[in-house]
Design an enzyme around this catalytic site. Structure first.
Site, mmCIF file in Angstrom:
data_model
loop_
_atom_site.group_PDB
_atom_site.id
_atom_site.type_symbol
_atom_site.label_atom_id
_atom_site.label_comp_id
_atom_site.label_asym_id
_atom_site.label_seq_id
_atom_site.Cartn_x
_atom_site.Cartn_y
_atom_site.Cartn_z
ATOM 1 N N GLY A 96 5.523 21.431 11.309
ATOM 2 C CA GLY A 96 6.449 20.648 11.588
ATOM 3 C C GLY A 96 7.646 21.076 10.616
ATOM 4 N N HIS B 177 0.840 -1.122 0.092
ATOM 5 C CA HIS B 177 -0.092 -0.110 -0.111
ATOM 6 C C HIS B 177 0.588 1.254 -0.221
ATOM 7 C CE1 HIS B 177 -3.098 2.958 1.165
ATOM 8 N NE2 HIS B 177 -3.941 1.987 1.077
#
Lengths: 298, 298
Positions: free
Chosen positions: A163, A82
């Site tokens: 961030g 995935h």
């Protein structure tokens, strides 16, 4: 009504049960939050977790789970089928009861900011929380995957919303965003003619000119010798189940075919079903607070 | 699903707010029980209280309220228009979610036994809890009222189910029993012809040969110049709202009249509305545990 949101974080670990149990414990330990489900996929090497609860408690549980995942999972060692970009790959926040989408967006910003600042992980806001058009679609954000993120973060238009501007090599990158719940709704037709199911699916889905918040396909149910219109209702508040059902029934009649049944797969908010009852009974002024169980949860 | 029952005790005091607040506090203080409503009636000198919660906690709260009522209310001084026989006149226990009628009957027996033995109050079990046919109807039990109870209790066939065979002169007699929730459901017709509403009401109510658990009357809604079929649905699990609604609509059409709307007055269990959605969408295998909010309450 109780204020409830749902959170469905995806973690990049689907093989080590002990590790996942530790992450789940972070969620279980938060009061007013209920862990509903989790599924580990070995091939994807990925675990999808579902929990619900009081909004502030849900984002606390999501932060704690994300923090522990950043300690326990090392993306440098991750392989799996995935697409993924982070130890905590994506955290969707979903309004369920008495919470607006706008509130969910604010909650996603609060959560994303905390992950960015306290865990030193680049965070992208996606879907309803996206601040740039090309961040609405998670697939666009994730393109390049973990291995490509160090370069991607350097691009001007891929600076993270929170961030650091550079990759956290251990934890990767996390996407946080608000979205509506999906309701998986299928309608069965009393014929084995797949063309009819396909024509109806096309007429009701957004891409065919149909309902804006409906995705639909026509498929065969071979063991019952019937066909089905299988749908993802991506905003039941704006494209309600009853309206789509009525149109399917009318379109089917045009081919001399009856609706023989329908099904809802998995979980859905109470409001999606109350709207159906409200419509068919032609209720005037019905309020969800009239539901005894809703009062119990207040 | 969470296990929930409802309790609607009636106390023979409707004028002294301080006294009623003390009784309400007994209920409020029990965890996992939620006080939903209370209404004091000065003419009736009577207060009806509604609360819901986990079954064992609900009967604990009911016992505590009944105990305090027996200390604070003196039936020798009570006057009011509504028939009554005790300080705590009647305590109905009502299954709401994931509790059977049989369980409610057992709970009513447990509660009745405790009131009889610990508070020294004669208790009759009524409605679904009745052990004798002539105790099913509360009006039959209450006939003679407080003033006639001393004599009535001496009769062979009116020995109480629990507690002493003689009147508690201060607290009177209490009836405890399990019954289904009432759903107050009204359907509005697009005509001012009251005869049509009356004919339809007669055709759907049990007494006219209609649905067993439906009481109905035809009335005028003068301010809207329409008529209404006003109903008490006394067992929505056996006579569901959608079936009665469909018949009303069909009968109205026979007179060339449309249903212009409907309304639900007050509270009802989620299951009553889910059954409506389930019916009109022709759902296969829908389970109430698929409702997210129901999972939150587990």
């Amino acid at each position: 009504m109780a204020r409830i949101i749902q959170c469905v974080p995806n973690f990049s670990e689907g093989r080590n049960k002990d590790l996942i149990e530790k992450i789940l414990d972070e969620i279980r330990m938060v009061d007013e939050v209920k862990l509903l489900d989790y599924s580990m996929d070995k091939d994807h090497n990925r675990t999808v977790v579902t929990f619900i609860g009081e909004p502030e408690k849900v984002i606390l549980a999501a932060f704690k789970a994300c923090k522990l995942a950043s300690e326990l999972i090392d993306m440098r060692e991750h392989t799996g089928e995935h697409p993924r970009m982070g130890a905590t790959d994506v955290i969707p926040l979903i309004p369920i009861s008495d919470v607006t989408m706008e509130e969910c967006v604010l909650l996603s910003e609060e959560l994303g900011k905390r992950i960015g600042e306290e865990l030193d992980i680049p965070v992208y806001l996606y879907e309803k929380s996206a601040r740039l058009l090309d961040r609405e679609n998670l697939a666009d954000i994730r393109r390049g995957q973990y291995e490509g993120m160090a370069e991607k973060l350097k691009e001007e238009n891929w600076r993270p919303d929170f961030g650091p501007n550079e990759l956290n090599v251990r934890s990767g990158v996390t996407a946080v965003g608000a979205r509506m719940p999906l309701v998986a709704f299928n309608v069965n037709l009393g014929t084995d003619n797949i063309d009819i199911a396909k024509k109806i699916a096309k007429s009701i889905r957004a891409s065919g000119g149909g309902f804006k918040y409906c995705k639909a396909l026509g498929i065969e149910i071979k063991e019952r010798n019937i066909v089905q219109v299988t749908m993802n209702m991506i905003d039941y508040t704006k494209t309600p189940l009853f309206r789509v059902f009525d149109v399917i029934e009318r379109e089917a009649k045009r081919y001399g075919v009856n609706v023989v049944g329908s099904e809802i797969i998995g979980l859905l908010p109470m409001g999606a079903m109350l709207a159906v009852a409200d419509y068919y009974l032609r209720l005037e002024n019905f309020n969800h607070d009239q539901i005894l169980e809703a009062r119990m949860m207040e």
